[in-house]
Design an enzyme around this catalytic site. Structure first.
Site, mmCIF file in Angstrom:
data_model
loop_
_atom_site.group_PDB
_atom_site.id
_atom_site.type_symbol
_atom_site.label_atom_id
_atom_site.label_comp_id
_atom_site.label_asym_id
_atom_site.label_seq_id
_atom_site.Cartn_x
_atom_site.Cartn_y
_atom_site.Cartn_z
ATOM 1 N N GLY A 187 22.699 10.284 14.475
ATOM 2 C CA GLY A 187 22.130 10.294 15.810
ATOM 3 C C GLY A 187 22.802 11.363 16.655
ATOM 4 O O GLY A 187 23.815 11.953 16.266
ATOM 5 N N GLY A 235 22.496 7.598 11.467
ATOM 6 C CA GLY A 235 21.097 7.263 11.722
ATOM 7 C C GLY A 235 20.153 7.729 10.643
ATOM 8 O O GLY A 235 19.102 7.126 10.423
ATOM 9 N N GLU A 285 31.842 6.130 10.878
ATOM 10 C CA GLU A 285 31.964 5.720 12.277
ATOM 11 C C GLU A 285 33.380 5.333 12.693
ATOM 12 O O GLU A 285 33.721 5.386 13.881
ATOM 13 C CB GLU A 285 31.000 4.559 12.572
ATOM 14 C CG GLU A 285 29.556 4.973 12.750
ATOM 15 C CD GLU A 285 28.845 5.278 11.444
ATOM 16 O OE1 GLU A 285 27.686 5.726 11.477
ATOM 17 O OE2 GLU A 285 29.449 5.071 10.375
ATOM 18 N N ASP A 297 26.130 1.109 11.855
ATOM 19 C CA ASP A 297 25.039 0.330 12.439
ATOM 20 C C ASP A 297 23.729 0.677 11.742
ATOM 21 O O ASP A 297 23.715 0.808 10.527
ATOM 22 C CB ASP A 297 24.975 0.554 13.957
ATOM 23 C CG ASP A 297 24.739 2.015 14.340
ATOM 24 O OD1 ASP A 297 24.990 2.913 13.522
ATOM 25 O OD2 ASP A 297 24.304 2.264 15.491
#
Length: 370
Positions: free
Chosen positions: A70, A122, A145, A153
């Site tokens: 992302g 993402g 992350e 996520d």
């Protein structure tokens, strides 16, 4: 090709059509923005209800990446604009991205993802949600992350918990990079196909007589992919995860998360893959390591819907906390790689601080309607 951030096409087949999605921002390795998330959601919704579109092929432009994640710098700007939150852009991004990911996971029609090159964050969320996930000789996957004080996520709480042994926990804590063979072993991919076969694969898909029954079309996709996978067997790289399974399971066998972290960081190893994993966790946020472990534990028996709701809650709390902004600053903004983490070790984190990340920050979860 168009300068639009995502290019959508409908390709005529013998019978029916194939939707084609090209993530089209090669300069940022096709990293997802909120605009791209919304465009993809709208097109998936339209094609789901279009009886003429039988299947969807998803790819990234350029040779380097399917999607590198992302737009973290935009999330950082949102976080520092309103410390403590609400961080409107970032929280909207997470909510709408997770909704799009859930759409992919539950899509009735075949989604073929061409996971070539870098697939991170993402991008992995998009690939993991597709029903037919193809990796190539250049595929490089990671969820790093912990290095920016976020967590894996975009459904990571789902697919990491479904990996063999302690693999999911190890990859989540260390952000270790894996390749196509590892993706097949861990369940992140379904087929390895050498990249040279991509044009012929698309041509074969377009020669099919597609049905109006999605179940028949899933069979047709498998029929198209299978021969190219068989021709590619000699090109598949050697894996890292399966040969290291015994070590991974031993390192993650601790009485508590602190011991697991200690085990990984204390390794004395000449193995370059294990050494990189060790160093990544050693330099990462120890607070993030704790919420990563807690998130995986709390969602280990959760449904897909519950996973995305839990991720929305944790992501909202994380982006409102200064640890995230500092991690992104050090790695991606100033690039000094010297984050001033709030805690030197995981044992320094007060239990009450960790608990706060797992309390709802709003009256109602924005994904309650999934």
């Amino acid at each position: 090709m168009s300068d639009a951030p995502i290019v959508f096409e409908e390709l005529p087949a013998n019978a029916g059509r194939i939707g084609r999605v090209t993530l089209n921002v090669p300069g940022t390795l096709n990293s997802l923005t909120l605009e791209m998330v919304d465009l993809l959601q709208a097109q998936l919704d339209e094609w789901r209800d279009d009886e003429h579109v039988a299947a969807v092929f998803i790819e990234g432009s350029g040779d380097k990446a399917f999607c590198a994640g992302g737009d973290v710098q935009a999330l950082h700007r949102s976080a520092v604009a309103t410390p403590g939150g609400p961080c409107e852009y970032a929280e909207d991004f997470f909510t709408r991205e997770y909704r799009m990911n859930h759409t992919l996971h539950t899509y009735p029609k075949p989604l073929v993802c061409w996971g070539h090159g870098i697939v991170m964050g993402g991008g992995l969320g998009v690939m993991a949600g597709c029903g037919h996930r193809v990796v190539t000789e250049t595929t490089r996957i990671a969820m790093p992350e912990v290095t920016i004080a976020l967590f894996p996520d975009v459904g990571g709480s789902w697919f990491l918990n479904h990996m063999p042994g302690s693999t999911g926990l190890f990859l989540a804590l260390t952000g270790a990079s894996i390749n196509a063979a590892d993706a097949l072993f861990t369940g992140l991919a379904d087929r390895f196909i050498a990249s040279e076969h991509k044009p012929d694969l698309i041509e074969r898909l377009l020669k099919q007589d597609w049905s109006h029954d999605p179940r028949d079309n899933h069979k047709t996709v498998r029929h198209c992919l299978r021969p190219f996978a068989e021709r590619s067997l000699g090109s598949q790289p050697a894996g890292q995860v399966e040969p290291h399974m015994a070590t991974i399971n031993r390192l993650c066998d601790g009485d508590d998360v602190h011991q697991v972290i200690d085990n990984i960081i204390a390794q004395q190893t000449d193995d370059p893959w294990l050494a990189r994993a060790r160093d990544s966790l050693a330099h990462g946020s120890k607070l993030a390591a704790l919420w990563i472990h807690r998130q995986l534990w709390e969602t280990r028996h959760a449904s897909l819907r519950e996973v995305f709701q839990a991720e929305a809650q944790l992501a909202t709390n994380v982006v409102r906390h200064p640890e995230f902004a500092e991690g992104v600053r050090a790695l991606l903004i100033d690039k000094d790689r010297k984050p001033a983490w709030q805690y030197a070790t995981s044992r320094d984190v007060p239990e009450e601080v960790l608990e706060g990340f797992f309390r709802a920050p709003w009256p109602a979860n924005p994904l309650a309607d999934l």
